[in-house]
Design a protein around this motif. Structure first.
Motif, mmCIF file in Angstrom:
data_model
loop_
_atom_site.group_PDB
_atom_site.id
_atom_site.type_symbol
_atom_site.label_atom_id
_atom_site.label_comp_id
_atom_site.label_asym_id
_atom_site.label_seq_id
_atom_site.Cartn_x
_atom_site.Cartn_y
_atom_site.Cartn_z
ATOM 1 N N LYS A 250 0.844 -1.174 0.084
ATOM 2 C CA LYS A 250 0.089 0.055 -0.018
ATOM 3 C C LYS A 250 0.794 1.238 -0.135
ATOM 4 N N GLU A 251 1.974 1.412 0.782
ATOM 5 C CA GLU A 251 2.863 2.505 0.996
ATOM 6 C C GLU A 251 3.734 2.651 0.201
ATOM 7 N N THR A 252 4.312 1.705 -0.408
ATOM 8 C CA THR A 252 5.658 1.916 -1.102
ATOM 9 C C THR A 252 5.671 1.580 -2.672
ATOM 10 N N ASN A 253 6.765 1.640 -3.451
ATOM 11 C CA ASN A 253 6.724 1.334 -4.670
ATOM 12 C C ASN A 253 7.470 0.136 -4.938
ATOM 13 N N LEU A 254 7.841 -0.717 -3.923
ATOM 14 C CA LEU A 254 8.584 -2.008 -4.128
ATOM 15 C C LEU A 254 7.989 -3.027 -5.012
ATOM 16 N N SER A 255 8.880 -3.655 -5.844
ATOM 17 C CA SER A 255 8.317 -4.712 -6.548
ATOM 18 C C SER A 255 7.715 -5.686 -5.474
ATOM 19 N N ILE A 256 6.824 -6.573 -6.145
ATOM 20 C CA ILE A 256 6.368 -7.833 -5.182
ATOM 21 C C ILE A 256 7.662 -8.536 -4.758
ATOM 22 N N THR A 257 8.526 -9.099 -5.648
ATOM 23 C CA THR A 257 9.665 -9.560 -5.294
ATOM 24 C C THR A 257 10.385 -8.873 -4.103
ATOM 25 N N GLU A 258 10.637 -7.886 -4.165
ATOM 26 C CA GLU A 258 11.440 -7.055 -3.002
ATOM 27 C C GLU A 258 10.419 -7.088 -1.936
ATOM 28 N N VAL A 259 9.174 -6.949 -2.004
ATOM 29 C CA VAL A 259 8.263 -7.055 -0.660
ATOM 30 C C VAL A 259 8.318 -8.650 -0.152
ATOM 31 N N ALA A 260 8.537 -9.485 -0.842
ATOM 32 C CA ALA A 260 8.493 -10.889 -0.396
ATOM 33 C C ALA A 260 10.020 -11.018 0.060
ATOM 34 N N GLN A 261 10.911 -10.509 -0.242
ATOM 35 C CA GLN A 261 12.138 -10.708 0.394
ATOM 36 C C GLN A 261 12.310 -10.053 1.800
ATOM 37 N N LYS A 262 11.608 -8.740 1.762
ATOM 38 C CA LYS A 262 11.639 -7.809 2.854
ATOM 39 C C LYS A 262 10.837 -8.818 4.052
ATOM 40 N N VAL A 263 10.020 -9.229 3.684
ATOM 41 C CA VAL A 263 9.279 -9.915 4.867
ATOM 42 C C VAL A 263 9.463 -11.393 5.126
ATOM 43 N N GLY A 264 10.476 -11.954 4.648
ATOM 44 C CA GLY A 264 11.139 -13.176 5.037
ATOM 45 C C GLY A 264 11.122 -14.260 4.035
ATOM 46 N N TYR A 265 10.490 -14.204 2.824
ATOM 47 C CA TYR A 265 10.265 -15.142 1.873
ATOM 48 C C TYR A 265 11.438 -14.983 0.801
ATOM 49 N N ARG A 266 12.070 -16.263 0.528
ATOM 50 C CA ARG A 266 13.336 -16.399 -0.402
ATOM 51 C C ARG A 266 12.539 -16.274 -1.852
ATOM 52 N N SER A 267 11.575 -16.701 -2.141
ATOM 53 C CA SER A 267 11.052 -16.682 -3.525
ATOM 54 C C SER A 267 9.505 -16.015 -3.795
ATOM 55 N N TYR A 268 9.651 -15.457 -4.950
ATOM 56 C CA TYR A 268 8.317 -14.983 -5.321
ATOM 57 C C TYR A 268 7.168 -15.954 -5.139
ATOM 58 N N ASN A 269 7.388 -17.150 -5.520
ATOM 59 C CA ASN A 269 6.464 -18.231 -5.623
ATOM 60 C C ASN A 269 5.830 -18.531 -4.447
ATOM 61 N N GLY A 270 6.645 -18.695 -3.541
ATOM 62 C CA GLY A 270 6.343 -18.929 -2.133
ATOM 63 C C GLY A 270 5.502 -17.947 -1.474
ATOM 64 N N PHE A 271 5.955 -16.665 -1.585
ATOM 65 C CA PHE A 271 5.157 -15.569 -1.141
ATOM 66 C C PHE A 271 3.764 -15.484 -1.887
ATOM 67 N N TYR A 272 3.746 -15.487 -3.063
ATOM 68 C CA TYR A 272 2.480 -15.400 -3.589
ATOM 69 C C TYR A 272 1.514 -16.667 -3.358
ATOM 70 N N ARG A 273 2.000 -17.767 -3.079
ATOM 71 C CA ARG A 273 1.073 -18.732 -2.520
ATOM 72 C C ARG A 273 0.483 -18.426 -1.369
ATOM 73 N N VAL A 274 1.100 -18.174 -0.542
ATOM 74 C CA VAL A 274 0.825 -17.843 0.990
ATOM 75 C C VAL A 274 -0.174 -16.685 1.121
ATOM 76 N N PHE A 275 0.517 -15.578 0.083
ATOM 77 C CA PHE A 275 -0.515 -14.251 0.233
ATOM 78 C C PHE A 275 -1.822 -14.548 -0.365
ATOM 79 N N LEU A 276 -1.879 -15.349 -1.329
ATOM 80 C CA LEU A 276 -3.332 -15.734 -2.027
ATOM 81 C C LEU A 276 -4.180 -16.798 -1.051
ATOM 82 N N SER A 277 -3.663 -17.666 -0.415
ATOM 83 C CA SER A 277 -4.173 -18.612 0.430
ATOM 84 C C SER A 277 -4.803 -17.930 1.705
#
Length: 292
Positions: A250-277
């Motif tokens: 909401k507050e930044t222009n970080l890419s989805i991959t950068e957001v994933a890494q910042k919150v502790g996910y090593r891969s975009y796919n892992g973050f995507y699955r958890v977020f969607l779920s």
């Protein structure tokens, strides 16, 4: 090598009690000569792990030997006089009442233990504190810096044990910690769990790593986390990661991959699955709907 800065403070709260611990660079030291005559505006706790020394005040003199400790009340002028080469661990502490509605009055329990100390208080059998001191020493000297979570835990345990011992020693006082002690320990565990997750949620943490901080088995830690937090350790970490991720989306222009890494996910796919779920929509759709 001592990694404690010139002055370091640790604060923890249990119900309506707030305790402030002050460490100095001479937290752990070898005493070879007389100390200067001095006083502090807070309580002092000293435990001898080696040697023999005496402490003198206007009220008299007291000799301490290995595995004995003492508590010196605020503003008492005193001097340390070593009898042999002595190793002493020392820290200062103060406490206050927090103005908030609580389940138990832990402050009164604590004040009954320490508020009555008007002279140097000798503790004959201080072996139990040596174990916690060794943990603190490890956190200070062997781990490359101060761990605030571990230090809060270890000093909290020392203060709770001191409170128990001082109250039990007063045989004319039938007041005991009872469920207040149990409540204090439960509150302390919750503080440690929350601190640990808040500090390390964006790293590869696990229930096993938390169990090492609490010095418990993995099974015990899982049970305590579920009991204290009404959730599993895994879900607590996911919740904080996703809440933080939603803030970044909401507050930044970080890419989805950068957001994933910042919150502790090593891969975009892992973050995507958890977020969607858990959120019900993709990170991209969440950003489109909530981007300011």
């Amino acid at each position: 090598m001592n990694t404690i800065p010139r002055k370091y403070t640790i604060t923890f709260e249990i119900e309506n009690l707030k305790v402030l611990i002050t460490l100095k660079s001479d937290f752990f030291y070898e005493q070879k000569s007389h100390s200067t005559t001095h006083s502090h505006n807070s309580f002092e706790f000293h435990v001898l792990s080696k040697g023999k020394s005496s402490v003198s005040s206007n009220e008299g003199s007291m000799c301490l030997t290995q595995f004995q400790a003492c508590i010196i009340p605020p503003n008492m002028i005193h001097t340390w006089i070593p009898k042999t080469k002595t190793t002493i661990t020392s820290f200062c502490f103060s406490y206050e009442k927090i103005k908030k509605r609580t389940v138990k009055d832990v402050f009164t329990t604590f004040d009954r233990a320490f508020g009555q100390i008007k002279d140097i208080k000798k503790i004959e059998h201080a072996e139990k504190y040596i174990h916690e001191i060794e943990r603190i020493m490890s956190a200070c000297f062997n781990e490359g810096g101060l761990s605030s979570i571990k230090l809060r835990l270890y000093f909290s345990l020392i203060m709770l044990e001191l409170t128990d011992d001082l109250i039990a020693e007063n045989k004319n006082n039938n007041y005991a910690l009872d469920d207040s002690s149990e409540l204090a320990e439960k509150n302390l565990r919750r503080i440690i769990i929350e601190d640990y997750i808040n500090q390390y949620y964006n790293t590869p943490i696990s229930i096993n790593s938390l169990s090492k901080v609490l010095y418990l088995s993995t099974k015990q830690t899982e049970r305590i986390v579920t009991l204290e937090m009404n959730s599993s350790f895994k879900n607590l970490v996911i919740k904080l990661r996703l809440e933080t991720a939603m803030h970044y989306l909401k507050e930044t222009n970080l890419s989805i991959t950068e957001v994933a890494q910042k919150v502790g996910y090593r891969s975009y796919n892992g973050f995507y699955r958890v977020f969607l779920s858990h959120v019900g929509i993709t990170p991209q759709d969440y950003r489109k709907q909530n981007k300011k």
